[in-house]
Design a protein around this motif. Structure first.
Motif, PDB file in Angstrom:
ATOM      1  N   ASP A 131      -0.284   1.071  18.409  1.00  0.00           N
ATOM      2  CA  ASP A 131      -1.315   2.083  18.623  1.00  0.00           C
ATOM      3  C   ASP A 131      -0.842   3.257  19.466  1.00  0.00           C
ATOM      4  OD1 ASP A 131      -3.189   0.690  17.132  1.00  0.00           O
ATOM      5  OD2 ASP A 131      -3.881  -0.467  18.853  1.00  0.00           O
ATOM      6  N   LEU A 132       0.432   3.283  19.773  1.00  0.00           N
ATOM      7  CA  LEU A 132       0.974   4.347  20.594  1.00  0.00           C
ATOM      8  C   LEU A 132       0.979   5.661  19.819  1.00  0.00           C
ATOM      9  CD1 LEU A 132       2.242   4.691  23.405  1.00  0.00           C
ATOM     10  CD2 LEU A 132       4.458   4.321  22.351  1.00  0.00           C
ATOM     11  N   LEU A 140       6.956  -7.853  21.717  1.00  0.00           N
ATOM     12  CA  LEU A 140       5.858  -6.972  22.132  1.00  0.00           C
ATOM     13  C   LEU A 140       5.695  -5.745  21.242  1.00  0.00           C
ATOM     14  CD1 LEU A 140       6.532  -6.993  25.977  1.00  0.00           C
ATOM     15  CD2 LEU A 140       4.828  -8.316  24.720  1.00  0.00           C
ATOM     16  N   LEU A 141       6.243  -5.779  20.044  1.00  0.00           N
ATOM     17  CA  LEU A 141       6.153  -4.607  19.178  1.00  0.00           C
ATOM     18  C   LEU A 141       4.712  -4.256  18.820  1.00  0.00           C
ATOM     19  CD1 LEU A 141       9.222  -4.853  16.804  1.00  0.00           C
ATOM     20  CD2 LEU A 141       8.848  -3.337  18.733  1.00  0.00           C
TER      21      LEU A 141
END
Length: 137
Positions: A107-108, A101-102
């Motif tokens: 977009d964090l 899930l990287l």
């Protein structure tokens, strides 16, 4: 438990009555409703992230023990993350990596550019080496 006066409804533990062909059926509330973090407390956000990671693990048919081994974590650390979202940032990254899930982290906290003026401001900020000095009067 949701605090009194909370604007956000908590649908994970509620049940709903559905009218079907003249009879009422009771169904667990749907989990497909996406929670928005805008009105949430930090504890609610952490809990929601833990729930989301647990759902990802279950979707990949992994046990907690298997995921903990894949991520190089203790079983207790993974259980704590899934139950209430409490973990270190490194633990979160390890679990996201183990679950593939990287991309969700890409977009964090990325500065979003929406207008030309904002783009120019971002360009100025990215070139600046030091913060401007405060003027003394």
């Amino acid at each position: 438990m949701i605090a009194r006066g909370s604007y956000r409804s908590h649908l994970l533990s509620r049940t709903s009555k559905v009218h079907y062909n003249g009879a009422y059926a009771i169904f667990p509330a749907l989990r497909v409703i996406k929670m928005t973090f805008d009105l949430s407390t930090p504890a609610e956000i952490l809990h929601a992230l833990g729930v989301r990671l647990r759902e990802q693990r279950l979707a990949q048919s992994l046990t907690q023990r298997e995921l903990a081994q894949m991520a190089g974590l203790s079983l207790g650390a993974l259980r704590k993350l899934e139950s209430d979202g409490q973990c270190s940032l490194e633990t979160l990254v390890r679990v996201a990596q183990a679950l593939g899930l990287l991309e969700a982290l890409d977009d964090l906290f990325v500065l979003k550019r929406q207008s030309i003026a904002q783009m120019e401001q971002v360009d100025l900020v990215s070139r600046r080496q030091r913060a401007p000095r405060k003027r003394t009067s």
